[in-house]
Enzyme design. Structure first.
Site, PDB file in Angstrom:
ATOM      1  N   GLY A  33       0.830  -1.204   0.000  1.00  0.00           N
ATOM      2  CA  GLY A  33       0.000   0.000   0.000  1.00  0.00           C
ATOM      3  C   GLY A  33       0.856   1.242   0.000  1.00  0.00           C
ATOM      4  CG  ASN A  34      -0.250   4.606  -1.606  1.00  0.00           C
ATOM      5  OD1 ASN A  34      -0.956   5.464  -1.074  1.00  0.00           O
ATOM      6  ND2 ASN A  34      -0.650   3.912  -2.662  1.00  0.00           N
TER       7      ASN A  34
END
Ligand code: CTP
Ligand code: CA
Length: 228
Positions: A33-34
């Site tokens: 993810g980020n």
């Protein structure tokens, strides 16, 4: 001069906004993810809706509630976000504010990857995700009249954003400096450079909802002078 209370320049216009991160599964309990919070995209969806637009917000995993009056849809992965965005066409305006993961794991497993005593850690092979902004920008007769992308950059923000606008084929790019220390990613403020066909506008640092209102007004200007 204050806008009139019935300032609804985008009535009859359809807008699609992508927002938030995407999560790309590794196995049932892990993902790539980020740091995107979704704040900026949600604020834009809300701001366009307040100007009268019919807004569909396609959101990756966030902790935010959908703004009032917006049709919201939740997705996990880049591929789901792509399908949902294409399914929501046609639209007059598309704003791709999502931080789409550039890569996904080529084969996510259906069972949890376990540590094996004495064995080296697993090696993940990544494959590229579809580029939603580029695809929407090239969608043919259904192409929305105004396609806007974001550019998250840590270096040479302006040059990179100008090149990105050309590469993606979108109309405008809102560029942000997301270097460590700017606290843009996940933070409440943003400093944007708007890149249009006419050139470069450097906007001051401001809260994300203010930037959203300003961008929405700027979008509305593009749609004045002609009926839906
Ligand atoms: N974007 C998208 N689909 C992707 C990657 C990016 O729709 N698979 C959109 C983002 O929503 C944003 C714009 O493209 O509006 C630019 O994203 P960014 O990550 O800055 O650009 P990339 O082309 O992915 O290039 P890089 O990350 O290498 O800078
Ligand atoms: Ca990227």
């Amino acid at each position: 001069q204050l806008p009139p209370p019935d300032h609804l320049p985008l009535v009859g216009r359809r807008a699609i906004i992508t927002a938030g991160p995407t999560h790309e599964p590794i196995d049932p309990v892990r993902f790539l993810g980020n740091r995107s919070s979704g704040l900026q995209g949600y604020a834009i969806a809300g701001a366009l809706s307040r100007l009268g637009a019919n807004v569909t917000l396609i959101s990756g995993p966030t902790s935010l509630e959908f703004p009032r009056g917006v049709n919201g849809a939740r997705v996990e992965t880049a591929e789901e976000m792509r399908s949902a965005t294409l399914a929501a066409l046609p639209a007059d305006i598309v704003v791709c504010a999502a931080a789409v993961a550039d890569w996904r794991v080529d084969h996510a497993t259906n069972s949890k990857i376990k540590k094996q005593p004495g064995q080296s850690p697993p090696v993940l092979t990544l494959v590229p995700n579809p580029d939603i902004l580029a695809e929407i920008s090239a969608v043919g007769p259904e192409r929305p009249r105004l396609v806007i992308g974001f550019a998250a950059e840590t270096d040479d923000v302006e040059e990179n954003a100008i090149a990105k606008r050309a590469r993606k084929g979108c109309d405008w790019i809102v560029a942000n400096d997301v270097s460590t220390g700017t606290n843009v990613m996940g933070g409440p403020q943003n400093r944007a450079i708007l890149i249009t066909e006419a050139g470069v506008e450097r906007w001051p640092r401001m809260p994300k909802d203010e930037l959203a209102s300003r961008l929405a007004e700027r979008i509305a200007e593009q749609f004045t002078d002609d009926a839906p």
